[in-house]
Scaffold this active site. Structure first.
Site, PDB file in Angstrom:
ATOM      1  CD  GLN A  98      63.731 -35.967 -11.045  1.00  0.00           C
ATOM      2  OE1 GLN A  98      63.205 -37.055 -10.810  1.00  0.00           O
ATOM      3  NE2 GLN A  98      64.564 -35.390 -10.195  1.00  0.00           N
ATOM      4  CG  ASN A  99      60.976 -29.601 -10.377  1.00  0.00           C
ATOM      5  OD1 ASN A  99      60.898 -30.709  -9.844  1.00  0.00           O
ATOM      6  ND2 ASN A  99      61.806 -28.671  -9.939  1.00  0.00           N
ATOM      7  CG  ASP A 101      57.957 -26.004 -10.916  1.00  0.00           C
ATOM      8  OD1 ASP A 101      58.335 -26.373  -9.789  1.00  0.00           O
ATOM      9  OD2 ASP A 101      58.764 -25.660 -11.815  1.00  0.00           O
ATOM     10  CG  HIS A 116      59.126 -36.172 -15.036  1.00  0.00           C
ATOM     11  ND1 HIS A 116      59.510 -36.195 -13.710  1.00  0.00           N
ATOM     12  CD2 HIS A 116      59.806 -37.189 -15.635  1.00  0.00           C
ATOM     13  CE1 HIS A 116      60.373 -37.181 -13.522  1.00  0.00           C
ATOM     14  NE2 HIS A 116      60.573 -37.795 -14.671  1.00  0.00           N
ATOM     15  CB  CYS A 148      40.800 -37.819 -32.264  1.00  0.00           C
ATOM     16  SG  CYS A 148      41.366 -37.886 -30.546  1.00  0.00           S
ATOM     17  CG  ASN A 211      68.286 -33.310  -0.846  1.00  0.00           C
ATOM     18  OD1 ASN A 211      67.700 -33.002   0.195  1.00  0.00           O
ATOM     19  ND2 ASN A 211      67.716 -34.038  -1.780  1.00  0.00           N
TER      20      ASN A 211
END
Ligand code: BV8
Ligand code: ZN
Length: 244
Positions: A98-99, A101, A116, A148, A211
């Site tokens: 999801q990072n 970086d 993402h 554009c 986690n």
């Protein structure tokens, strides 16, 4: 505990891993929802949305420039490297992040599904074409797309935006066909990413969560490893190598 995890890993030919901001925390990149999190200062709705950009492009670019500068100064940590090395020990390994970086690629991971997008790239807000990435953006004078004339924006997926169809369907294919799914450093609340570990579990995979804090996924996981990924992942890799 790590011997047992290593045995599970060794018995699985197909592994999928989902990472979130937590895996980059030990590199010095603030997470989104932690105490010192990025969102702590700002609310996601304020900045990581098209509405915010249309209303305040300058503020949104100030924020992304600050994050780009910060990410430009950090290095991958042992957690990123452990995943890059684990991939070479496993027949079929998918890394989904999801990072935005880019630290997995910097650590040597080759195929990375960036759900993402990537903060270092720009694209046109109108025609969606990717712009040359080496453009520095001056928030008070946002460059226009050469095709554009639309304004340039960071090439990331904002809230309310669809993820790249190819990328998300490949991620679900990996989740639904793997034997072992790792969820690493994610609060498991942003969808559709957060549905991946659940789909994996429903398809019969073993689910391991890494986690330091419990998440909505922790009760569903077969193994919940409470600790920082920069320590836990290298220990799993070490146990795997010791016993292989
Ligand atoms: C979409 C890019 C719609 C931008 C990001 C209600 C229910 C379900 C869904 C929704 C809902 N309301 C709205 C939605 C949809 C929304 C969503 O899920 N919202 C959430 C908040 C409820 N999703 C979307 O909008 C997605 N698009 O749904 O489209 C649609 C559908 C059809 C047609 C058209 C449109 C788009 C989501 C993508 C948003 N973009 N980022 C940018 O980065 O600027 S999301 C952002 O959050 C980051 O990518 C981040 O990665 C992601 C998830 O956060 P985490 O990675 O989990 O990070 P977090 O800080 O939360 O947690 C860190 C964890 O690490 C913690 O658990 C912590 O304990 C742990 N940790 C800390 N230190 C360590 C550690 N772990 C290990 N080691 C350590 N050392
Ligand atoms: Zn354009």
């Amino acid at each position: 505990m790590y011997e047992e995890i290593a045995k599970v890993v060794r018995n699985c030919g197909k592994i999928a891993v989902l990472t979130g901001a937590g895996i980059s925390a030990e590199s010095g990149v603030p997470t989104f929802r932690g105490k010192e999190g990025l969102w702590g200062k700002f609310r996601p709705e304020e900045l990581a949305t098209m509405d915010a950009f249309m209303a305040n492009p300058e503020i949104v670019w100030e924020w992304y420039n600050w994050r780009r500068q910060l990410i430009g100064e950090v290095q991958p940590n042992p957690g990123h490297y452990a995943l890059a090395e684990l991939a070479s020990e496993i027949d079929d390994f998918s890394l989904i992040t999801q990072n935005v970086d880019g630290l997995h690629r910097a650590a040597g991971s080759r195929e990375v599904l960036e759900l993402h997008g990537n903060i270092m790239f720009n694209k046109c807000v109108k025609c969606n074409r990717r712009a040359p990435e080496d453009i520095d953006i001056d928030p008070s004078n946002i460059p226009a797309c050469e095709h554009c004339g639309g304004s340039l924006r960071p090439d990331v997926v904002w809230f309310g935006e669809m993820l790249d169809r190819e990328v998300i369907s490949e991620a679900f294919r990996a989740a639904e066909t793997c034997e072992l799914f790792f969820s690493v450093g994610t609060s498991a609340i942003v969808h559709p990413a957060a549905s991946l570990p659940i789909s994996a579990k429903q398809a019969g995979a073993t689910l391991i969560e890494v986690n330091p804090e419990r998440t909505p996924l922790s009760d569903l996981a077969d193994y919940y490893l409470a600790g920082p990924s920069g320590e836990v992942l290298p220990q799993i890799l070490e146990a795997l190598r010791e016993h292989s």
